[in-house]
Design an enzyme around this catalytic site. Sequence first.
Site, PDB file in Angstrom:
ATOM      1  N   LYS A  11      60.199  85.103  46.106  1.00 40.53           N
ATOM      2  CA  LYS A  11      60.512  86.148  45.118  1.00 40.53           C
ATOM      3  C   LYS A  11      59.363  87.144  45.046  1.00 40.53           C
ATOM      4  CE  LYS A  11      58.783  83.162  41.427  1.00 40.53           C
ATOM      5  NZ  LYS A  11      59.195  82.147  40.441  1.00 40.53           N
ATOM      6  N   TYR A 235      33.535 106.016  34.767  1.00 41.11           N
ATOM      7  CA  TYR A 235      34.167 106.364  33.487  1.00 41.11           C
ATOM      8  C   TYR A 235      33.604 105.543  32.340  1.00 41.11           C
ATOM      9  CZ  TYR A 235      37.786 108.972  35.983  1.00 41.11           C
ATOM     10  OH  TYR A 235      38.459 109.866  36.748  1.00 41.11           O
TER      11      TYR A 235
HETATM   12  C1  LIG Z   1      58.635  80.881  40.962  1.00 43.56           C
HETATM   13  C2  LIG Z   1      59.365  79.615  40.910  1.00 43.56           C
HETATM   14  C3  LIG Z   1      58.921  78.521  41.674  1.00 43.56           C
HETATM   15  C4  LIG Z   1      57.651  78.529  42.479  1.00 43.56           C
HETATM   16  O1  LIG Z   1      56.556  78.378  41.607  1.00 43.56           O
HETATM   17  P1  LIG Z   1      55.059  78.277  42.172  1.00 43.56           P
HETATM   18  O2  LIG Z   1      54.254  78.002  40.956  1.00 43.56           O
HETATM   19  O3  LIG Z   1      54.741  79.611  42.759  1.00 43.56           O
HETATM   20  O4  LIG Z   1      55.065  77.198  43.172  1.00 43.56           O
HETATM   21  C5  LIG Z   1      59.703  77.373  41.650  1.00 43.56           C
HETATM   22  N1  LIG Z   1      60.831  77.311  40.910  1.00 43.56           N
HETATM   23  C6  LIG Z   1      61.245  78.330  40.146  1.00 43.56           C
HETATM   24  C7  LIG Z   1      62.483  78.193  39.343  1.00 43.56           C
HETATM   25  C8  LIG Z   1      60.529  79.513  40.114  1.00 43.56           C
HETATM   26  O5  LIG Z   1      60.948  80.516  39.358  1.00 43.56           O
END
Ligand SMILES: *Cc1c(COP(=O)(O)O)cnc(C)c1O
Length: 343
Positions: A11, A235
């Site tokens: 994702k 800044y």
């Molecule tokens: C993002 C996500 C993961 C992966 O999590 P990590 O901490 O990056 O391993 C697994 N399951 C779900 C439902 C997620 O949304």
Amino acid sequence: MPGSKVWSVVKANAYGHGIEPALKGLSLTDGFALLDLAEAKALREKGWTGPILLLEGLFAQEDIFTATDLRCDCVVHDFNQIDWLEALSEARSGARLPHIFLKMNTGMNRLGFTPEQYREAYHRLHAAGYELNHMTHFANADYIDRTPSVDQQAELFHQTREGLAGATSLSNSAAILWHHHVIYSDWVRPGIMLYGASPSGRYEDIKDAQLKPAMSLHSEVIATQNLEAGDSIGYGSRYRTDVPIRIAIIACGYADGYPRHAPDGTPVWIAGAEGLSSGKICLMTGQVSMDMITVDVTDMPHVQVGTKVEVWGKHLPGDKVAQAAGTIGYELLCAVAPRVRRQ
Ligand SMILES: *Cc1c(COP(=O)(O)O)cnc(C)c1O
């Protein structure tokens, strides 16, 4: 995780790494998990024919057609989604129905059916002809002293699904790394660990796990300044030196995804005279601006315009930069801006 299949979580543009490189790097995975149908489409266009799981399922009823065209499987976490899937099953003309990962809320209290709702959700989808699997998500797999614990969540999960057919999916990266001896599931869902960053946000926690940062963010020095005692930098003149120092100006700022809230003292890897591998950590001085950061290089006299810089990556894990800036590696990796050229 011997015996488990792997949903590689890609994702957020593969945590900022890009869908295409992720597909190349992870081509032996059993499936990819993501949220965005555009990313699912990109995987199909690049030739991925295996399973794809939509981790939050359908956001709108009309997405069902794109999802089935792309042969995506779906997480289902609320009753609206069940209404849509029932309608699809009634209307279908022999098309493949998505496989379902039914999400149980075992204490994270974000998405999913409560244990009281879970069986009703299961039976409705089962009656509509869907193949079902069971899933939950851990709130505290990177802590030892917080509740609900991994054990409590897993126990509730198994109690609630008892007697219902279907494979299971439980573990994220933290549960894989730190609870693999007690938690088994048919499918695991690693995300951050695939990219060599730590679920806890502390690189030390994974440094013996043979995980290496997959991303290196490189830039270079575009100017240097010799400052007198009493001079300030950038800044707000946030940093003021009381001794003469030499600073390097580096082409990377918050418009590239560098955290603007990084304080003085945040580490930056500056190449040595022989290049990046002989480099060392120097400390940021002064406010991060849109396109630049400023770093104290007083004790690196070879530094000049063009000297290479690793903002994070192989020599300086992103987790360490994140920690200095009060965040976690996840956020820095995901935030790398589109203008940054990817190789
Ligand atoms: C993002 C996500 C993961 C992966 O999590 P990590 O901490 O990056 O391993 C697994 N399951 C779900 C439902 C997620 O949304």
